[in-house]
Enzyme design. Structure first.
Site, mmCIF file in Angstrom:
data_model
loop_
_atom_site.group_PDB
_atom_site.id
_atom_site.type_symbol
_atom_site.label_atom_id
_atom_site.label_comp_id
_atom_site.label_asym_id
_atom_site.label_seq_id
_atom_site.Cartn_x
_atom_site.Cartn_y
_atom_site.Cartn_z
ATOM 1 N N ASP A 194 7.436 -29.144 -11.171
ATOM 2 C CA ASP A 194 6.702 -28.438 -12.233
ATOM 3 C C ASP A 194 7.110 -28.944 -13.603
ATOM 4 O O ASP A 194 7.568 -28.189 -14.470
ATOM 5 C CB ASP A 194 6.911 -26.918 -12.142
ATOM 6 C CG ASP A 194 5.959 -26.282 -11.148
ATOM 7 O OD1 ASP A 194 5.950 -25.056 -11.042
ATOM 8 O OD2 ASP A 194 5.225 -27.028 -10.461
ATOM 9 N N HIS A 227 2.752 -28.271 -9.359
ATOM 10 C CA HIS A 227 1.946 -28.655 -10.504
ATOM 11 C C HIS A 227 1.820 -30.172 -10.672
ATOM 12 O O HIS A 227 1.110 -30.644 -11.556
ATOM 13 C CB HIS A 227 2.494 -28.030 -11.788
ATOM 14 C CG HIS A 227 2.039 -26.614 -11.965
ATOM 15 N ND1 HIS A 227 0.967 -26.271 -12.739
ATOM 16 C CD2 HIS A 227 2.486 -25.467 -11.415
ATOM 17 C CE1 HIS A 227 0.792 -24.961 -12.668
ATOM 18 N NE2 HIS A 227 1.704 -24.451 -11.877
ATOM 19 N N HIS A 278 11.174 -27.622 -4.326
ATOM 20 C CA HIS A 278 10.502 -26.843 -5.352
ATOM 21 C C HIS A 278 10.133 -25.443 -4.885
ATOM 22 O O HIS A 278 10.499 -24.461 -5.521
ATOM 23 C CB HIS A 278 9.250 -27.563 -5.824
ATOM 24 C CG HIS A 278 8.496 -26.784 -6.857
ATOM 25 N ND1 HIS A 278 8.958 -26.617 -8.143
ATOM 26 C CD2 HIS A 278 7.351 -26.081 -6.784
ATOM 27 C CE1 HIS A 278 8.106 -25.860 -8.813
ATOM 28 N NE2 HIS A 278 7.118 -25.523 -8.012
ATOM 29 N N HIS A 441 10.097 -22.621 -8.546
ATOM 30 C CA HIS A 441 8.737 -22.149 -8.246
ATOM 31 C C HIS A 441 8.401 -20.764 -8.761
ATOM 32 O O HIS A 441 7.277 -20.484 -9.115
ATOM 33 C CB HIS A 441 8.487 -22.211 -6.733
ATOM 34 C CG HIS A 441 7.035 -22.142 -6.348
ATOM 35 N ND1 HIS A 441 6.028 -22.702 -7.065
ATOM 36 C CD2 HIS A 441 6.425 -21.564 -5.292
ATOM 37 C CE1 HIS A 441 4.863 -22.483 -6.456
ATOM 38 N NE2 HIS A 441 5.085 -21.796 -5.380
ATOM 39 N N ASP A 617 -17.040 -35.084 -13.326
ATOM 40 C CA ASP A 617 -17.018 -36.060 -14.404
ATOM 41 C C ASP A 617 -15.958 -37.114 -14.101
ATOM 42 O O ASP A 617 -14.891 -37.153 -14.697
ATOM 43 C CB ASP A 617 -16.707 -35.325 -15.711
ATOM 44 C CG ASP A 617 -16.523 -36.277 -16.878
ATOM 45 O OD1 ASP A 617 -15.781 -35.912 -17.805
ATOM 46 O OD2 ASP A 617 -17.102 -37.376 -16.844
ATOM 47 N N ASP A 657 -27.931 -27.760 -22.503
ATOM 48 C CA ASP A 657 -28.144 -29.111 -23.015
ATOM 49 C C ASP A 657 -28.882 -29.017 -24.343
ATOM 50 O O ASP A 657 -30.072 -29.227 -24.430
ATOM 51 C CB ASP A 657 -28.941 -29.922 -21.987
ATOM 52 C CG ASP A 657 -29.334 -31.285 -22.509
ATOM 53 O OD1 ASP A 657 -28.643 -31.786 -23.435
ATOM 54 O OD2 ASP A 657 -30.324 -31.845 -22.012
ATOM 55 N N ASN A 659 -29.053 -30.732 -27.052
ATOM 56 C CA ASN A 659 -29.761 -31.834 -27.711
ATOM 57 C C ASN A 659 -30.741 -32.530 -26.769
ATOM 58 O O ASN A 659 -31.264 -33.587 -27.078
ATOM 59 C CB ASN A 659 -28.777 -32.834 -28.315
ATOM 60 C CG ASN A 659 -27.863 -33.407 -27.251
ATOM 61 O OD1 ASN A 659 -27.899 -32.998 -26.096
ATOM 62 N ND2 ASN A 659 -27.057 -34.380 -27.648
ATOM 63 N N ASP A 661 -30.649 -34.328 -24.146
ATOM 64 C CA ASP A 661 -30.526 -35.737 -23.761
ATOM 65 C C ASP A 661 -30.191 -35.894 -22.279
ATOM 66 O O ASP A 661 -29.816 -36.966 -21.822
ATOM 67 C CB ASP A 661 -29.466 -36.437 -24.624
ATOM 68 C CG ASP A 661 -28.070 -35.904 -24.332
ATOM 69 O OD1 ASP A 661 -27.094 -36.508 -24.785
ATOM 70 O OD2 ASP A 661 -27.962 -34.862 -23.633
ATOM 71 N N GLU A 668 -18.245 -28.275 -24.793
ATOM 72 C CA GLU A 668 -19.141 -27.389 -25.515
ATOM 73 C C GLU A 668 -19.534 -26.224 -24.651
ATOM 74 O O GLU A 668 -19.635 -25.084 -25.111
ATOM 75 C CB GLU A 668 -20.404 -28.149 -25.940
ATOM 76 C CG GLU A 668 -20.366 -28.514 -27.404
ATOM 77 C CD GLU A 668 -21.599 -29.261 -27.834
ATOM 78 O OE1 GLU A 668 -21.543 -29.878 -28.895
ATOM 79 O OE2 GLU A 668 -22.609 -29.229 -27.094
#
Lengths: 697, 160
Positions: A194, A227, A278, A441, A617, A657, A659, A661, A668
């Protein structure tokens, strides 16, 4: 005044009224300190329970991803999304990785004022790094990548279980986390996991840790913590920290860290007698097995091999999941008496809680054809059963907590690993010829705790997140008797008075709690109405407390927190719950019930949602396409058993969305919640300040 | 001798006591460490002295085990409630106390003076307690303790 005066003179000087006054003040002050301590305790409890519920959601996320793997149709749209998600997990050849992480073409500009590193690293440079970070400098990404590459090369050589021995004069220090007190002498240090997700400077701490590992390879030992996992990091903030600090090369750094984490050793054994790890153990933990696994690919293998199940196994998919968390029933464990907080894992309703679903998934899943494998991992595997077992072994090591009762049961609070009892410790130590387990932990207020007849020691540093508990570390000499050194938190707490530091932490804990309460508004409303038969919009204080307790499933002293969470109150000791919800409200006047529920659900699951988005992403650009957004949301809604129409999702996607696009900025999207929250939160804070201590920062 | 009017605690009060008790029942076996009794009292809004706490503890402790069981805690607490044994200290009273110590009526105390009183009289503070109090109360600039300002900032409402 009073200097050098003897006691008898004092008695003459101070009249009875003075003495009485003094006693009064002392009494009052002690009471104040005790109340502050109480508030500190609650605040700590709040953070802990919320963190645990976060961890629980984390494991659910893993389950969800595994579920995705198992249940998509070859012909559906979802397939693209899922392959998109899991492209991450492809195993590259080492040479490819080295090329990907090449730092050589990164230039360090003249104006760079941070530390410079040369390799092989020297002690002076490592120490210089610490100094630089203290002065708020940032290490250039070129050096970061170089440092990480060298670390990775080193870690790959290490065994799964470190083995060290104390010599006659050497003492070993075991810290819960990094605490910067390196001497120039050669004293072995074991760091127990961690290292990240505990504050704003996680990357700096990591870099220092690795620097000293490189410079003193035979004196610094690292154990992996729960972690040290890239999906946990996505949720808990480390990923964001790195991307913010390293805007150009952050993604590469994160990928390299992902590899490094998977290569961290799992445990350390000292003098063949003391085990340092841990989380903890389970009744099936086998150090022999653990020493042999390929620790850096076990997780991917697990996910991979779930896919390889044949038709019959697929029907048993839910059961397999259970077996992940539920160890084989051992003799005597089912005869354990009623445990107040830990449910019996073999009761049917608990079992169904652990399982994701038993009925047909609405994605019309069929069994995946073998040729789909090429979309995923290309490594071969051993028998699938062994890999599941290996995964469980590692999970237990990193996630388990000790309990006072005998036996071994799934760790419902965390959602992974188990709770293990003193009998399991005894058995484990005997089987492996060990005498002591040292683990971390769990956040302990005093920084440490003994249990299981002193055969298990928990040691925990102060968390900079809360910053007010005491920390501790362990020293072990050749006699292998551990002794603990306790310390107060960071210098920050020393500067703030007790009152201030508790106040600040308390406020942030309460804010988080209020957010959670609001996110459960619909359920709470339903439950309140049951107590409000005459429909007056009022419930008694007691009913409020028991309702909140049952809906939130957070183990907190709600009655004592009530005055902090409910500022509107009627004189007869009742609460106007509609007014209370207004107090908590974050979205203003949204009259559309359907949209409101959607928003509320989105809000409640926002961490999970954000994590999923960030997984989707894959190039860490901060954007996902509308298409991906829609599909992700749809899958999530199936998994959460929510009913959301395609139309509603599309509407939502289009609104976000802004804008037009065709892509959605993740930050955001999440910020939309925070922004509206900030406004009303500010109002609430202002209201609170007047009632509270009146301290301003 | 007359019987008190309400011998039975109403559920509200009972739950409050239970809540405070359970907050310290770390082993979930209906006992709390005796060291925590002071904190439990204070959290409920009572102001016992150290001596009061000692008396209470000796009456309810489980055979010197270091723990107090709920079954003994509750009746003893009920008595405390009924007899209103440890009433809170009002702001006015506190102010008067400080004014007694501030003989010259300057409106403040010097840290040394306060230390003198707190560590040598009554139920003396430990060094740690004294240090903490001074850190909390002493004005940064001129190192005085302006007790009038300090009192309202630090008073917490009585919960019962």
């Amino acid at each position: 005044m009073g200097c050098g005066v003897t006691k008898s003179n004092h008695l003459h000087k101070h009249t009875t009224s003075t003495i009485r006054a003094a006693i009064l003040i002392q009494r009052w002050y002690r009471q104040y300190v005790a109340r502050t301590e109480m508030r500190r305790r609650y605040t700590w409890n709040i953070f802990q329970s919320i963190e645990y519920s976060g961890e629980q959601a984390q494991i659910k996320l893993y389950n969800f991803l595994g579920y995705l793997m198992d249940n998509f149709t070859p012909s559906s749209n979802e397939r693209n999304l899922i392959s998109h998600i899991f492209r991450e997990n492809e195993v590259c050849r080492d040479a490819e990785w080295e090329r990907f992480f090449c730092y050589k073409n990164i230039e360090v500009p003249e104006i760079y004022s941070g530390p410079h590193l040369t390799f092989p690293l020297t002690v002076e440079e490592a120490v210089g790094l610490v100094e630089a970070f203290r002065n708020k400098k940032q290490l250039h990404s070129r050096y970061v990548l170089q440092l990480l590459l060298e670390t990775w090369k080193l870690l790959r050589m290490l065994p799964n279980i470190n083995r060290i021995s104390t010599c006659h004069s050497k003492e070993i220090t075991i810290c819960g986390m990094i605490k910067i007190f390196f001497d120039s002498g050669e004293k072995p240090y074991v760091f127990n996991g961690d290292f990240v997700d505990r504050g704003r400077d996680s990357i700096e701490i990591l870099l220092i840790l690795f620097a000293f590992l490189l410079v003193y390879p035979s004196d610094v030992y690292l154990n992996r913590g729960n972690h040290e996992d890239h999906i946990v990091n996505l949720r808990y903030g480390f990923t964001k920290e790195v991307l913010n600090k390293y805007k150009m090369h952050g993604k590469r750094i994160l990928k390299l860290l992902q590899k490094i984490f998977s290569w961290l050793p799992l445990a350390t054994v000292i003098d063949q007698k003391v085990l340092v790890l841990h989380g903890g153990i389970s009744d099936s933990t086998d150090l022999g097995v653990l020493a042999r696994v390929d620790r850096h690919i076990v997780r991917n293998q697990h996910v991979m091999n779930l896919r390889r199940r044949d038709t019959t196994a697929w029907r048993e998919y839910p059961l397999t999941r259970t077996q992940m968390w539920t160890p084989q029933p051992s003799a005597g464990s089912s005869s354990v008496g009623p445990l107040s907080r830990i449910p019996n894992p073999w009761e049917p309703d608990i079992a169904s809680k652990i399982l994701s679903r038993r009925e047909e998934p609405t994605l019309n899943a069929q069994i995946n054809k073998p040729e789909q494998d090429s979309l995923f991992l290309s490594t071969d595997s051993g028998s699938s059963d062994t890999t599941v077992d290996e995964w469980k072994q590692i999970l237990d090591l990193l996630w388990s907590d000790p309990m006072t009762q005998d036996g071994c049961i799934p760790n419902e609070v965390r959602g992974g690993g188990c709770y293990w009892g003193p009998d399991v410790t005894e058995d484990f130590l005997n089987r492996h010829n060990l005498q002591l387990i040292i683990r971390s932990h769990e956040c302990k207020q005093e920084g440490y705790e003994f249990c299981h007849n002193r055969k298990v020691t928990s040691v925990f540093p102060s968390s900079s997140m809360t910053g007010f508990n005491r920390g501790a570390y362990v020293k072990l000499g050749p006699d292998l008797v551990p002794y603990l050194i306790q310390y107060q938190a960071s210098s920050m707490t020393r500067e703030l008075t007790v009152r201030q530091s508790v106040g600040r932490t308390e406020r942030s804990a309460l804010r988080v709690l209020r957010e959670q309460l609001f996110a459960h508004k619909s359920d709470l409303l339903c439950a309140f109405r049951k107590f409000d038969s005459e429909n007056k919009g009022l419930v008694s204080l007691n009913d409020w407390a028991s309702t909140v307790e049952s809906v939130m499933h957070l183990d907190l002293p709600w009655r004592m927190l009530r005055s902090q969470l409910v500022t509107c109150k009627n004189s007869e000791g009742t609460i106007d719950y509609y007014e209370w919800f207004n107090e908590l409200a974050i979205t203003g006047s949204k009259t559309d019930v359907r949209t409101h529920r959607l928003l509320e659900t989105l809000y409640r699951h926002r961490s999970t949602l954000e994590t999923i988005f960030r997984i989707v992403d894959t190039d860490n650009s901060g954007f996902i396409s509308i298409q991906d957004f829609r599909q992700t949301w749809k899958l999530l809604s199936v998994y959460l058993k929510m009913e959301i129409t395609d139309e509603a999702i599309s509407d939502l996607a289009v609104t976000i969305d802004s804008n037009h696009d065709g892509s959605i900025d993740i930050d955001e999207f999440m910020e939309a919640f925070r922004l509206t929250d900030k406004k009303s939160r500010k109002k609430r804070m202002e209201g609170m300040e007047i009632k509270c201590t009146g301290t301003s920062y | 001798f007359c019987l008190p009017e309400a011998i039975v605690l109403n559920t509200k009060v009972l739950k409050k006591l239970k809540g405070a008790f359970q907050a310290f029942d770390t082993k979930s076996d209906n006992t709390v460490d005796i060291k925590e009794i002071g904190t439990i009292f204070y959290s409920l809004g009572f102001f016992p002295t150290q001596a009061d706490l000692q008396t209470f503890t000796s009456e309810v402790e489980d055979e010197r085990s270091g723990y107090i069981h709920w079954d003994r805690f509750l009746p003893a607490m009920t008595k405390v409630l009924l007899e209103d044994k440890f009433p809170p200290i009002s702001d006015e009273l506190l102010l008067q106390a400080f004014e007694v110590l501030d003989k010259e009526k300057r409106g403040y105390l010097e840290p040394e003076e306060l230390t003198d009183y707190m560590t040598k009289e009554g139920e003396p503070f430990t060094q740690e307690e004294m240090d903490e109090m001074l850190t909390a109360f002493t004005d940064e600039e001129n190192k005085h303790i302006y007790y009038k300002d300090v009192i309202p900032h630090l008073t917490l409402e009585r919960k019962m």
